[in-house]
Motif scaffolding. Structure first.
Motif, mmCIF file in Angstrom:
data_model
loop_
_atom_site.group_PDB
_atom_site.id
_atom_site.type_symbol
_atom_site.label_atom_id
_atom_site.label_comp_id
_atom_site.label_asym_id
_atom_site.label_seq_id
_atom_site.Cartn_x
_atom_site.Cartn_y
_atom_site.Cartn_z
ATOM 1 N N GLU A 205 0.872 -1.123 0.043
ATOM 2 C CA GLU A 205 0.072 0.050 0.070
ATOM 3 C C GLU A 205 0.812 1.221 0.182
ATOM 4 O OE1 GLU A 205 -2.404 -0.323 3.505
ATOM 5 O OE2 GLU A 205 -3.591 -2.073 2.600
ATOM 6 N N GLY A 206 1.895 1.017 0.747
ATOM 7 C CA GLY A 206 2.936 2.177 0.658
ATOM 8 C C GLY A 206 3.303 2.692 -0.431
ATOM 9 N N LEU A 207 3.740 1.646 -1.316
ATOM 10 C CA LEU A 207 4.348 1.599 -2.653
ATOM 11 C C LEU A 207 3.566 2.373 -3.370
ATOM 12 C CD1 LEU A 207 6.500 -1.587 -3.001
ATOM 13 C CD2 LEU A 207 7.450 0.647 -2.868
ATOM 14 N N GLY A 208 2.201 1.756 -3.480
ATOM 15 C CA GLY A 208 1.073 2.248 -4.360
ATOM 16 C C GLY A 208 0.685 3.673 -3.976
ATOM 17 N N LYS A 209 0.452 4.203 -2.932
ATOM 18 C CA LYS A 209 0.596 5.537 -2.450
ATOM 19 C C LYS A 209 1.680 6.294 -2.639
ATOM 20 C CE LYS A 209 -0.611 8.623 1.438
ATOM 21 N NZ LYS A 209 -0.870 8.480 2.951
ATOM 22 N N GLY A 210 2.873 5.991 -2.751
ATOM 23 C CA GLY A 210 4.169 6.774 -2.987
ATOM 24 C C GLY A 210 4.019 7.027 -4.657
ATOM 25 N N TYR A 211 3.687 6.019 -5.086
ATOM 26 C CA TYR A 211 3.601 6.072 -6.622
ATOM 27 C C TYR A 211 2.633 7.102 -7.132
ATOM 28 C CZ TYR A 211 4.021 4.087 -11.241
ATOM 29 O OH TYR A 211 3.977 4.085 -12.893
ATOM 30 N N GLU A 213 1.259 9.639 -5.490
ATOM 31 C CA GLU A 213 1.537 10.832 -5.073
ATOM 32 C C GLU A 213 2.980 11.638 -5.790
ATOM 33 O OE1 GLU A 213 1.876 10.719 -0.966
ATOM 34 O OE2 GLU A 213 -0.210 10.573 -0.536
ATOM 35 N N GLN A 214 3.828 10.695 -6.207
ATOM 36 C CA GLN A 214 5.021 11.200 -6.625
ATOM 37 C C GLN A 214 5.360 11.011 -8.175
ATOM 38 O OE1 GLN A 214 8.491 10.628 -3.901
ATOM 39 N NE2 GLN A 214 7.106 9.965 -2.262
ATOM 40 N N ILE A 215 5.207 9.826 -8.581
ATOM 41 C CA ILE A 215 5.425 9.481 -10.001
ATOM 42 C C ILE A 215 4.305 10.016 -10.899
ATOM 43 C CG2 ILE A 215 6.151 7.709 -11.593
ATOM 44 C CD1 ILE A 215 8.029 7.983 -9.349
ATOM 45 N N ILE A 216 3.065 9.762 -10.664
ATOM 46 C CA ILE A 216 2.128 10.102 -11.602
ATOM 47 C C ILE A 216 2.115 11.576 -11.871
ATOM 48 C CG2 ILE A 216 -0.589 10.102 -12.013
ATOM 49 C CD1 ILE A 216 -0.427 7.335 -10.966
#
Length: 614
Positions: A205-211, A213-216
């Motif tokens: 979940e943390g990876l998905g949230k970071g993705y 918020e930061q990558i997209i």
């Protein structure tokens, strides 16, 4: 191979596995188990006879799903055998009920419950047999020893772990993560089982949230511009249309971590496949031991864990492969420690190691009762291939025979006897376990003389698998002679009766003991005799040798060999060297035309023993 087939529930086999390819006679593998814990005694109570459990695996031809069965021996009442035979034959409930009703109609069995179903009938009859053991006999069960209810609660594999280690195998494959490799199984059991699903989900979940918020956000503007451009172009063809683009939900599949395993030897780390084969084999043994320990369910403490460990049976083919002599000695010691309860903490309280070896460093004359010697002998049926005979020694029977030979009224205790036996234990003596004929002599001079005489008349004793073994004096000859004889090894024993010496040094009582050992009883204290399985000299072999060859020429040629050809320190060293002795005998024969009739007769008698069919 037999144990591997026993522990493999549906083993592969062919016609060649049957003796002489006669498939009408089944293969029967019998295994005896002892030393049961209290828990095991309860589980196997129906099959135990005292402290022993005997299980047979029968393999029939042709191979099919039902051609392999396990049989235990349980108490059976003759009057119930019709029921057990029908059950074994697969008869249905109607037939079994008919037999059962016939049994309970008899007055002596009227207290048995009425028929309900076939499993209840089976339990009723078994309970009666257990309660009336005195009138029952031990018979094979119906071939379901590992089947039905016993699978879950009494299967032998739950309490014994059998691990075969073949001579030839790619052991390095077991150290690389992959399907069914030992290291993968071990990592899954010990390490990866500790990965908690809840924590893994939080990481995901943390990876998905970071993705999100930061990558997209970094590429969203470019995607919107692309969407607008595509829509403008599309509307030139279809004015009412648009292109819509958005990011799909991203799921992260976290790979399970894999291990990279290397061995550190002498400060240098390298992949297992790059290590020597000797280290690879030992590491494989380490893996299987660790896997066995790790498969135990967690208990309250280490003692409880150790008690839950299954008995470990290691079957190792040629453990000496790729090991230098010093390492062989050390591995032998570790094997002994592993099989001694409590010597290695955390290892199964009961461990048994079975190995097939050709190395004298892996056997010991002080452990002769643990040796099983396999040899091919002629079959009873004329024309068939040779059969394998297995020889072993029972402790008490051996001690009683030795006591009779020595005519000793005292009681022979095993541990003190073994302690005294260790004084003659050498790798050279241990070579006798692998010989077809073991020639037992007092010392190195006798060995050199026998081997030299054999070479002189054209016999290479090694090529005939004849071992000449110095035992360090005639008082040490009886035990190895008796040990080898019990194991089916032909023996030829040679000693000096030492006439002319004081009784303290000559020890005529030992002469008499040795004569009884070779079945040549006589009241004479100092006989001179060359027989089919022994030779003894009134004085000494070296004295007889000098007399037969001529004392003067013997001394002259020997001195010349010592001083001029071999440059030895003295005659004592020369007489222990078979090459010096061969040159001595050759020169005396060439120059004088004289040979030692005693030595030649002894060698011929030894060779005859090697040529006798087993």
């Amino acid at each position: 191979m037999a144990l591997t087939r026993f522990y493999t529930l549906t083993t592969d086999y062919s016609e060649e596995d049957f003796y002489n390819e006669v498939t009408s006679r089944p293969i029967i593998i019998t295994v005896t188990f002892t030393a049961f814990s209290d828990r095991e005694k309860v589980l196997f109570k129906n099959y135990l006879e005292g402290e022993v459990l005997v299980v047979e695996k029968e393999i029939n031809w042709p191979a099919s799903r039902s051609s392999q069965k396990y049989y235990g021996k349980s108490l059976r009442n003759d009057d119930f055998m019709k029921f057990w035979d029908a059950r074994s034959a697969g008869e249905g409930a109607r037939k079994l009920k008919e037999i059962y009703d016939g049994i309970i109609s008899r007055a002596e069995y009227s207290d048995l419950p009425k028929w309900t179903k076939k499993e209840d009938a089976k339990e009723n009859l078994e309970h009666w047999e257990q309660s009336h053991a005195a009138v029952c006999k031990r018979r094979r069960d119906d071939g379901q020893f590992f089947g039905f209810k016993e699978v879950g609660e009494a299967r032998l594999e739950r309490y014994t772990r059998f691990i075969p280690i073949p001579a030839v195998q790619e052991f390095s494959d077991e150290a690389v993560e992959g399907r069914r490799s030992l290291i993968t199984e071990l990592m899954d059991l010990v390490v990866r089982n500790a990965l908690e699903e809840e924590k893994i989900n939080k990481v995901r979940e943390g990876l998905g949230k970071g993705y999100q918020e930061q990558i997209i956000p970094m590429v969203s503007d470019r995607m919107l511009n692309l969407q607008k451009s595509l829509s403008d172009t599309l509307r030139t063809y279809v004015p009412t249309s648009n292109v819509w683009m958005d990011w799909k939900p991203t799921e992260f599949n976290l790979p399970i971590p894999e291990v990279e395993l290397k061995l550190d030897e002498d400060g240098f780390k390298s992949a297992v496949e790059r290590c020597g084969h000797g280290l690879q084999r030992i590491f494989y043994l380490t893996l299987v031991q660790q896997l066995t320990k790790s498969q135990v369910q967690e208990g309250e403490n280490e003692v409880e864990k150790s008690d839950n460990l299954p008995g470990l049976i290691l079957a190792i083919e040629e453990p000496e492969l790729y090991q230098h002599p010093a390492r062989q000695r050390y591995i032998t010691k570790k094997f002994l420690d592993l099989t001694t309860q409590g010597k290695i903490p955390g290892v199964a309280s009961q461990a048994q190691i079975i190995y097939a070896t050709h190395s004298p460093l892996f056997v010991g004359i002080d452990r002769f009762d643990q040796i099983r010697r396999f040899q091919k002998i002629e079959p009873e049926d004329e024309g068939g291939p040779k059969v394998t005979q297995i020889k072993s020694i029972k402790r008490q029977e051996f001690l009683e025979e030795l006591r009779g030979i020595r005519q000793d009224e005292g009681k022979y205790e095993w541990l003190p006897f073994i302690a005294r036996l260790r004084c003659i234990m050498t790798p050279q003596i241990n070579e006798g376990f692998f010989a077809d004929v073991a020639v037992l002599v007092e010392g190195e001079e006798d060995k050199a003389a026998i081997e030299a005489a054999a070479l002189l008349i054209g016999y290479d004793l090694s090529s005939l698998n004849i071992a000449v073994l110095p035992c360090g004096g005639k008082s040490n000859l009886d035990r190895p002679t008796l040990i080898f004889r019990h194991l089916g090894i032909q023996t030829y024993t040679i000693w000096d009766n030492d006439y002319g010496k004081s009784e303290k040094n000559a020890r005529p009582e030992v002469n008499q003991q040795l004569l009884r050992l070779v079945d040549y009883p006589t009241e004479e204290k100092y006989p001179d005799k060359i027989g089919p399985n022994f030779a003894c000299f009134k004085t000494e072999l070296k004295v007889v040798l000098r007399q037969e060859l001529g004392e003067k020429i013997y001394d002259e040629i020997l001195n010349d060999l010592v001083e001029n050809e071999y440059k030895l320190q003295g005659r004592s060293d020369a007489c222990k060297n078979p090459f010096v002795m061969r040159d001595l005998l050759e020169r005396i024969e060439k120059e004088q035309g004289v040979t030692s009739s005693s030595l030649i007769n002894i060698v011929k008698a030894i060779v005859r023993l090697a040529q006798e069919p087993m």
